[in-house]
Design a protein around this motif. Structure first.
Motif, PDB file in Angstrom:
ATOM      1  N   THR A   1       7.464  -4.845   2.340  1.00 49.15           N
ATOM      2  CA  THR A   1       6.011  -4.622   2.418  1.00 49.15           C
ATOM      3  C   THR A   1       5.258  -5.944   2.577  1.00 49.15           C
ATOM      4  O   THR A   1       5.791  -7.018   2.272  1.00 49.15           O
ATOM      5  CB  THR A   1       5.484  -3.954   1.131  1.00 49.15           C
ATOM      6  N   GLY A   2       4.010  -5.799   3.001  1.00 43.76           N
ATOM      7  CA  GLY A   2       3.165  -6.976   3.131  1.00 43.76           C
ATOM      8  C   GLY A   2       3.015  -7.701   1.807  1.00 43.76           C
ATOM      9  O   GLY A   2       3.077  -8.933   1.741  1.00 43.76           O
ATOM     10  N   ALA A   3       2.820  -6.933   0.743  1.00 46.46           N
ATOM     11  CA  ALA A   3       2.638  -7.541  -0.578  1.00 46.46           C
ATOM     12  C   ALA A   3       3.852  -8.387  -0.967  1.00 46.46           C
ATOM     13  O   ALA A   3       3.708  -9.485  -1.519  1.00 46.46           O
ATOM     14  CB  ALA A   3       2.404  -6.448  -1.623  1.00 46.46           C
TER      15      ALA A   3
ATOM     16  N   PHE B   1      -7.583  -9.509   1.230  1.00 45.23           N
ATOM     17  CA  PHE B   1      -6.672  -8.491   0.674  1.00 45.23           C
ATOM     18  C   PHE B   1      -5.252  -8.972   0.899  1.00 45.23           C
ATOM     19  O   PHE B   1      -4.851  -9.261   2.027  1.00 45.23           O
ATOM     20  CB  PHE B   1      -6.865  -7.123   1.338  1.00 45.23           C
ATOM     21  N   HIS B   2      -4.497  -9.073  -0.198  1.00 39.64           N
ATOM     22  CA  HIS B   2      -3.118  -9.576  -0.080  1.00 39.64           C
ATOM     23  C   HIS B   2      -2.106  -8.629  -0.704  1.00 39.64           C
ATOM     24  O   HIS B   2      -0.941  -9.007  -0.873  1.00 39.64           O
ATOM     25  CB  HIS B   2      -3.009 -10.970  -0.709  1.00 39.64           C
TER      26      HIS B   2
ATOM     27  N   GLU C   1      -6.204 -15.277   5.439  1.00 42.71           N
ATOM     28  CA  GLU C   1      -6.052 -14.410   6.618  1.00 42.71           C
ATOM     29  C   GLU C   1      -6.879 -15.050   7.747  1.00 42.71           C
ATOM     30  O   GLU C   1      -8.094 -15.201   7.586  1.00 42.71           O
ATOM     31  CB  GLU C   1      -6.621 -13.016   6.334  1.00 42.71           C
TER      32      GLU C   1
ATOM     33  N   GLU D   1      -8.812  -6.007   5.547  1.00 42.78           N
ATOM     34  CA  GLU D   1      -9.585  -5.120   4.666  1.00 42.78           C
ATOM     35  C   GLU D   1     -10.964  -5.716   4.374  1.00 42.78           C
ATOM     36  O   GLU D   1     -11.931  -4.991   4.149  1.00 42.78           O
ATOM     37  CB  GLU D   1      -8.839  -4.885   3.348  1.00 42.78           C
TER      38      GLU D   1
ATOM     39  N   ASP E   1      -1.703 -15.181   6.013  1.00 43.05           N
ATOM     40  CA  ASP E   1      -1.339 -13.772   5.845  1.00 43.05           C
ATOM     41  C   ASP E   1      -1.724 -13.044   7.127  1.00 43.05           C
ATOM     42  O   ASP E   1      -2.898 -12.774   7.378  1.00 43.05           O
ATOM     43  CB  ASP E   1      -2.074 -13.187   4.631  1.00 43.05           C
TER      44      ASP E   1
ATOM     45  N   VAL F   1      -0.408 -10.093   7.980  1.00 39.55           N
ATOM     46  CA  VAL F   1       0.119  -8.732   7.823  1.00 39.55           C
ATOM     47  C   VAL F   1      -0.645  -7.753   8.733  1.00 39.55           C
ATOM     48  O   VAL F   1      -0.048  -6.897   9.384  1.00 39.55           O
ATOM     49  CB  VAL F   1       0.058  -8.317   6.333  1.00 39.55           C
ATOM     50  N   GLN F   2      -1.976  -7.931   8.815  1.00 44.05           N
ATOM     51  CA  GLN F   2      -2.769  -7.030   9.650  1.00 44.05           C
ATOM     52  C   GLN F   2      -3.071  -7.616  11.027  1.00 44.05           C
ATOM     53  O   GLN F   2      -3.218  -6.890  12.001  1.00 44.05           O
ATOM     54  CB  GLN F   2      -4.079  -6.672   8.922  1.00 44.05           C
TER      55      GLN F   2
ATOM     56  N   LYS G   1       3.499  -4.645   8.755  1.00 43.47           N
ATOM     57  CA  LYS G   1       2.792  -3.667   9.599  1.00 43.47           C
ATOM     58  C   LYS G   1       3.408  -3.557  11.003  1.00 43.47           C
ATOM     59  O   LYS G   1       4.481  -2.994  11.153  1.00 43.47           O
ATOM     60  CB  LYS G   1       1.303  -3.997   9.641  1.00 43.47           C
TER      61      LYS G   1
HETATM   62  N1  PMP Z   1      -2.027  -8.524   3.473  1.00 41.58           N
HETATM   63  C1  PMP Z   1      -2.889  -8.005   4.364  1.00 41.58           C
HETATM   64  C2  PMP Z   1      -3.725  -8.925   5.197  1.00 41.58           C
HETATM   65  C3  PMP Z   1      -2.994  -6.607   4.504  1.00 41.58           C
HETATM   66  O1  PMP Z   1      -3.868  -6.106   5.386  1.00 41.58           O
HETATM   67  C4  PMP Z   1      -2.178  -5.785   3.712  1.00 41.58           C
HETATM   68  C5  PMP Z   1      -2.242  -4.270   3.834  1.00 41.58           C
HETATM   69  N2  PMP Z   1      -3.420  -3.717   4.221  1.00 41.58           N
HETATM   70  C6  PMP Z   1      -1.301  -6.381   2.800  1.00 41.58           C
HETATM   71  C7  PMP Z   1      -1.242  -7.744   2.706  1.00 41.58           C
HETATM   72  C8  PMP Z   1      -0.399  -5.551   1.916  1.00 41.58           C
HETATM   73  O2  PMP Z   1       0.557  -4.907   2.676  1.00 41.58           O
HETATM   74  P1  PMP Z   1       1.414  -3.701   2.033  1.00 41.58           P
HETATM   75  O3  PMP Z   1       0.474  -2.567   1.848  1.00 41.58           O
HETATM   76  O4  PMP Z   1       2.466  -3.436   3.084  1.00 41.58           O
HETATM   77  O5  PMP Z   1       1.979  -4.221   0.777  1.00 41.58           O
END
Ligand code: PMP
Length: 423
Positions: free
Chosen positions: A110-112, A138-139, A206, A211, A239, A241-242, A268
């Motif tokens: 996962t991103g987290a 958002f992380h 980011e 978010e 980050d 992720v998005q 993602k």
């Molecule tokens: N970082 C960013 C920039 C995100 O947009 C998100 C998810 N929206 C996350 C981390 C967390 O990702 P995950 O839900 O897969 O843990």
């Protein structure tokens, strides 16, 4: 036939309330940028599974790659008995991320988790503890993810205490009066008033907030932040992720600034709909944590790796970086046309490639989160999956698959426009 109503009743009885749903329509199948619910109703997908589907639902190349892998090897755990797809993907990610220096990759789910591991590696490599993040960021929803996240409701409320040694500075946002200079000065101020720079392991940012509202940090800000990191021996984590994987018209959004970060977190759209995340960083840093100290049972599963390799090929073969810019132009020009044709509630129209947003305001010019909420609900009822976001919850964001046709995108925009006019 199963109905949405029946599904909703079962959901309410069985699934935790906090794992919220934006809609009460239940997906059954999907292809590219269209989804059908259990009652056979079709939706145009401007949400893309929150940025997971830059190459669309069930891309044939991803499906073929996963199917082929599925018949060979489903799971051994990379840490028990390694396999080639993990290594092939690590090589590919080391290659396509910014900077020609030696890099190494860790695969997770996962991103987290990618964020958590970036902080772990940065702390191990520097021997320092503190991390600086930004307001509105958002992380993720893990403990460190929440600590780094710069928005209390709904993410942090009731879940503390969080890991210590996390500091926040304002993210540059010209729309709300925070210039690049203000933001940089705030970071510098933190280093004077709150935390000794010699204690800061990393700054995490980011390049385009997801978010937080689809705001892009200006190039000069990213460059100054890099210089500040270098001055104090602080590592830079981005980050993505998005924002990664062609969403912004580049493979990674950080490329817009020309800055080379020490670590990139990604997830993602990395794997076209399969569960996968990655941390890519300088080889010397990534190799500091000792054997067994980082990793994951499922991280980098063979099928997810096969999907990711296929996804990256699709982005390259189908010219999705250029397509991302086209999609951005198409949608922002329609948003501006809507505004000019009397929908004065729309403002702050913006896009970094295909990471597109506008904001909704009331007649007094205040952010209008209620209207955003109503629009999302009405659009969904009318066959368009749409997302809001932002610190003021008044941003409408578009994460439509970049593989969607112009005709389908226009159809979705027509639905959005009609809904806004009726509201
Ligand atoms: N970082 C960013 C920039 C995100 O947009 C998100 C998810 N929206 C996350 C981390 C967390 O990702 P995950 O839900 O897969 O843990």
């Amino acid at each position: 036939m199963t109905t949405n109503k029946e599904m909703q009743a079962r959901r309410e009885n069985s699934v935790a309330r906090g794992a919220a749903n934006i809609t009460q329509f239940y997906a059954e199948k999907a292809v590219n940028a269209e989804v059908w619910d259990v009652e056979g109703k079709r939706y145009i997908d401007f949400a893309g599974g929150i940025g997971v589907l830059n190459i669309g639902h069930l891309h044939p190349k991803v499906v073929a790659a996963v199917e082929s892998q599925l018949h060979k090897l489903m799971h051994t755990c990379f840490h028990v008995m390694p396999y080639e797809p993990y290594i092939a993907l690590a090589e590919k990610l080391n290659d396509i991320t910014p900077g020609s220096h030696a890099k190494k990759t860790l695969l997770l789910n996962t991103g987290a988790e990618a964020v958590e591991n970036a902080v772990k590696v940065a702390r191990a490599a520097t021997g320092r503890s503190a991390v600086i993040a930004f307001n509105g960021a958002f992380h993720g929803r893990t403990m460190m993810g929440m600590a780094l996240t710069g928005k209390v409701v709904p993410y942090k409320q009731g879940f503390g205490p969080f890991p210590a040694e996390v500091f926040h500075a304002p993210y540059p946002n010209a729309y709300y009066g925070v210039s690049a200079e203000d933001s940089l000065n705030a970071v510098k101020n933190l280093l004077k008033t709150d935390v000794d720079p010699g204690r800061v392991a990393a700054i995490i940012i980011e390049p385009v907030q997801g978010e937080g509202g689809f705001y892009q940090a200006p190039t000069e800000f990213m460059q100054s932040l890099r210089a500040l990191c270098d001055e104090h021996g602080i590592l830079m984590i981005v980050d993505e992720v998005q924002s990664g994987f062609a969403r912004t018209g580049k493979m990674f959004a950080i490329e817009h600034s020309g800055v080379t970060p020490d670590f990139i977190c990604m997830a993602k759209s990395l794997a076209g709909g399969m569960t996968l995340s990655a941390l890519v960083g300088s080889a010397d840093l990534m190799d500091v944590p000792g054997p067994g100290s980082i990793g994951s049972t499922y991280g980098g599963s063979p099928m997810a790796c096969a999907a990711a390799l296929a996804t990256i090929e699709v982005i390259e073969e189908e010219g999705l970086l250029e397509r991302s810019n086209e999609v951005g132009q198409l949608i922002t020009s329609r948003f501006l046309a809507m505004k000019e044709s009397g929908l004065t509630c729309i403002d702050h129209v913006r896009a970094t490639g295909g990471m597109i947003a506008c904001e909704l305001f009331d007649e007094q010019g205040n952010p209008n989160p209620d209207l955003a909420k109503q629009l999302v609900a009405k659009a969904t009822a009318n066959g368009l999956l749409l997302l809001s976001c932002g610190t003021f919850a008044n941003t409408i964001r578009v994460l439509v698959p970049l593989t969607a046709s112009n005709a389908l995108i226009e159809e979705g925009l027509d639905i959005m426009e009609n809904c806004l006019r009726e509201l």
